[in-house]
Design an enzyme around this catalytic site. Structure first.
Site, PDB file in Angstrom:
ATOM      1  N   ALA A   1      54.654  17.482  -8.208  1.00 16.57           N
ATOM      2  CA  ALA A   1      53.658  18.270  -7.488  1.00 16.57           C
ATOM      3  C   ALA A   1      53.161  19.437  -8.329  1.00 16.57           C
ATOM      4  CB  ALA A   1      54.253  18.792  -6.185  1.00 16.57           C
TER       5      ALA A   1
ATOM      6  N   ARG B   1       2.551  14.963   6.239  1.00 16.61           N
ATOM      7  CA  ARG B   1       3.366  15.305   7.406  1.00 16.61           C
ATOM      8  C   ARG B   1       4.866  15.309   7.105  1.00 16.61           C
ATOM      9  NH1 ARG B   1       0.945  11.408  11.940  1.00 16.61           N
ATOM     10  NH2 ARG B   1       0.167  10.284  10.102  1.00 16.61           N
TER      11      ARG B   1
ATOM     12  N   ASP C   1       5.440   2.234   3.811  1.00 14.14           N
ATOM     13  CA  ASP C   1       6.271   3.159   4.584  1.00 14.14           C
ATOM     14  C   ASP C   1       6.888   2.485   5.802  1.00 14.14           C
ATOM     15  OD1 ASP C   1       4.045   2.819   6.163  1.00 14.14           O
ATOM     16  OD2 ASP C   1       3.640   4.958   6.442  1.00 14.14           O
TER      17      ASP C   1
ATOM     18  N   LEU D   1       0.848  -1.192   0.000  1.00 13.17           N
ATOM     19  CA  LEU D   1       0.000   0.000   0.000  1.00 13.17           C
ATOM     20  C   LEU D   1       0.887   1.246   0.000  1.00 13.17           C
ATOM     21  CD1 LEU D   1      -2.688  -1.121   2.624  1.00 13.17           C
ATOM     22  CD2 LEU D   1      -2.586  -1.561   0.154  1.00 13.17           C
TER      23      LEU D   1
ATOM     24  N   TYR E   1      40.669  20.533 -21.283  1.00 10.85           N
ATOM     25  CA  TYR E   1      39.459  21.182 -21.821  1.00 10.85           C
ATOM     26  C   TYR E   1      39.849  22.458 -22.547  1.00 10.85           C
ATOM     27  CZ  TYR E   1      34.665  23.079 -21.755  1.00 10.85           C
ATOM     28  OH  TYR E   1      33.444  23.597 -22.093  1.00 10.85           O
TER      29      TYR E   1
ATOM     30  N   ARG F   1      60.100  26.164 -21.015  1.00  7.49           N
ATOM     31  CA  ARG F   1      59.947  27.321 -20.146  1.00  7.49           C
ATOM     32  C   ARG F   1      60.925  28.394 -20.622  1.00  7.49           C
ATOM     33  NH1 ARG F   1      62.663  24.044 -15.122  1.00  7.49           N
ATOM     34  NH2 ARG F   1      64.834  24.265 -15.759  1.00  7.49           N
TER      35      ARG F   1
ATOM     36  N   GLN G   1      -5.138   3.694  -7.064  1.00  5.43           N
ATOM     37  CA  GLN G   1      -6.236   4.110  -6.195  1.00  5.43           C
ATOM     38  C   GLN G   1      -6.432   5.610  -6.452  1.00  5.43           C
ATOM     39  OE1 GLN G   1      -5.593   4.127  -1.920  1.00  5.43           O
ATOM     40  NE2 GLN G   1      -7.740   3.618  -1.498  1.00  5.43           N
TER      41      GLN G   1
ATOM     42  N   LYS H   1      39.848  12.488 -12.693  1.00  8.38           N
ATOM     43  CA  LYS H   1      38.582  12.228 -13.386  1.00  8.38           C
ATOM     44  C   LYS H   1      38.873  11.498 -14.687  1.00  8.38           C
ATOM     45  CE  LYS H   1      36.912  14.736 -16.371  1.00  8.38           C
ATOM     46  NZ  LYS H   1      36.789  14.709 -17.869  1.00  8.38           N
TER      47      LYS H   1
ATOM     48  N   GLU I   1      -8.924  -0.022  18.916  1.00  9.86           N
ATOM     49  CA  GLU I   1      -8.148   1.213  18.865  1.00  9.86           C
ATOM     50  C   GLU I   1      -7.979   1.785  20.261  1.00  9.86           C
ATOM     51  OE1 GLU I   1      -6.545   2.246  16.220  1.00  9.86           O
ATOM     52  OE2 GLU I   1      -7.386   0.510  15.172  1.00  9.86           O
TER      53      GLU I   1
END
Length: 485
Positions: free
Chosen positions: A391, A19, A113, A12, A398, A451, A79, A362, A166
């Site tokens: 380093a 809530r 639930d 169900l 890109y 360089r 439903q 990546k 109940e």
């Protein structure tokens, strides 16, 4: 096939869940890597039912789309109006009937639930239902505080259920009962179909209550029984985000306990979080502040954490991963990652490789023994074996419109502060000088220097920054040098 295989399980999941205070349907809120309804579907699927039907209503297209992703074999029934639990079950049975299904056997009804409900508890419910020859069997639980719950009233002699009362309607004696109704039931299919046709709506809500079926079958002379859940926390329903957080905590504890009993050391369970789809081998150590999510797998002897988040990532045997965020990565046997590394999708670290402090990768394949020790970005690259990347190196992948690939061979030594402007290839055994911007391929065994020549302009500070601290320091150094001569 099990003798107790249900003819159908009905979930169900049509309610709105106001809530939760959310634009997301309640049953799609997630904990530990699955939605609420996904947990219930997974538990139900353990019973291998002939049919599994989820009743949808609020945001039904969104819920249907989600269900098709998590379990393509699930059927849905709509439903359109929320007219009670009995009406919802009737919609599920009508959906099956309209497609020519004639139910014969047991129908189990669960709430969408209740994410802590296990397949084992549902299996015991079905077994009790069959063994006791019941028309209806209620899954009940004995709770420390039954306030607000419907009480299970039993016949003292037979143990049969005579009523569900109940809280507001219960007598003092009935309120002392700690056995409560969970809202989960096992029904004889044929009796359920017949009884649902007799359920009335003359109540304060004008709805068809599923619990009315119990009285109908009992009046017809059939037995109603109950099966007590081993752990009352399994039946907890989620109605707000406080309850969602509590269920997440309980499920996380369950998952970590299972891992620890299987040979995983979790240093601080209170600060460690895992998804249901995470897997471990023996002798793994998980340090505090770690989240393991998605399809993450950690192999024997590996250490993860502290303060790491791995999603859909495999960690090889004996690898060490600390202070790291990784998603869709593969970390090889004996590799060393972190601290403060970021491995993005497509990262593949070979055996005994290293992605060190403040390294981001990546779509990068890194060969065995290769090290990227610190302060570097490696994107869209293939690096061979036993190479060292200096380093502060950047793989410039890109150009503003497209991504390009860099290849670095095996046994290379690249200098610090290198820029590799893709597409470019560094041959095996090549070296690159510190501070170089590499824009052309480097042949194997070569040294690339890219360089400008250094030029020193004597006296520039004294002329351009007279009186400054730098000028005064330079003058003092000059006087000291002249004095030494």
């Amino acid at each position: 096939m099990s003798a107790n295989r249900p003819a159908a399980v009905v979930v169900l999941a049509a309610g709105e869940g106001t809530r939760m205070k959310s634009a997301t349907p309640k049953v799609l809120h997630a904990l530990c890597g699955r939605s609420l309804v996904g947990h219930v579907v997974a538990a139900s699927r353990e019973l291998d039912p002939e049919h599994l039907v989820v009743v949808v209503g609020h945001a039904r297209e969104q819920v249907r789309a989600h269900l098709s992703e998590v379990d393509a074999g699930v059927r849905t029934a709509v439903q359109h109006e929320q007219l009670g639990t009995g009406h919802a079950v009737r919609m599920a049975l009508d959906e099956l009937s309209d497609s020519g299904v004639v139910l014969d056997g047991t129908v189990i009804v669960v709430c969408g639930d209740t994410p802590l409900l296990t397949g084992e508890t549902l299996r015991r419910l079905g077994e009790t239902h069959a063994a006791d020859g019941n028309a209806v069997t209620v899954l009940s639980a004995e709770v420390p505080d039954a306030t607000g719950y419907g009480r299970i009233v039993r016949d003292a002699a037979s143990g049969a259920v005579t009523a569900i009362v109940e809280h507001k309607d219960a007598s003092e004696a009935q309120r002392a009962v700690r056995e409560i109704n969970s809202g989960v039931f096992a029904f004889d299919a044929r009796l359920l179909v017949d009884a649902l046709g007799k359920v009335r709506t003359d109540n304060s809500q004008g709805e068809e209550y599923l619990t009315d079926v119990l009285g109908i079958v009992r009046e017809a002379g059939h037995r109603v029984g109950a099966a007590v859940a081993a752990d009352h926390r399994e039946i907890l329903g989620i109605n707000n985000r406080v309850q969602l957080a509590e269920a997440r905590r309980l499920l996380n504890e369950r998952l970590l306990e299972r891992a620890m009993l299987a040979g995983v050391t979790v240093v601080d369970p209170a600060s460690t979080f895992v998804d249901v789809s995470v897997s471990f081998e023996q002798d793994v150590t998980v340090h505090p502040g770690t989240q393991l999510l998605g399809a993450t797998h950690v192999a024997s002897g590996a250490e993860v954490g502290p303060h790491s988040r791995l999603t859909d990532t495999s960690v090889g045997e004996g690898a060490v991963v600390s202070f790291t965020v990784a998603e869709g990565a593969r970390i090889g046997v004996g590799a060393n990652v972190g601290p403060y590394a970021y491995l993005r999708p497509g990262t593949d670290l070979g055996p005994r490789s290293k992605a060190g402090a403040y390294v981001e990768m990546k779509n990068a394949s890194v060969g065995e023994g290769t090290k990227v020790p610190h302060l570097s970005y490696v994107g869209d690259a293939t690096i061979g074996e036993f190479t060292n990347i200096g380093a502060a190196s950047v793989f410039v992948n890109y150009d503003g419109e497209a991504k390009h690939h860099t290849t670095v061979g095996s046994h290379c030594r690249t200098g610090s502060d290198n820029m590799f402007v893709a597409p470019v290839t560094i041959g095996d055994g090549a070296y690159t000088a510190a501070g170089s911007v590499i824009t052309k391929d480097v042949p194997p065994g070569s040294l690339a220097v890219a360089r400008g020549q250094q030029r020193n302009i004597e006296g520039w500070v004294a002329r351009k920054r007279p009186g400054s601290a730098a000028a005064q320091a330079a003058a003092a150094a000059r006087r000291e040098s002249e004095g030494e001569r």
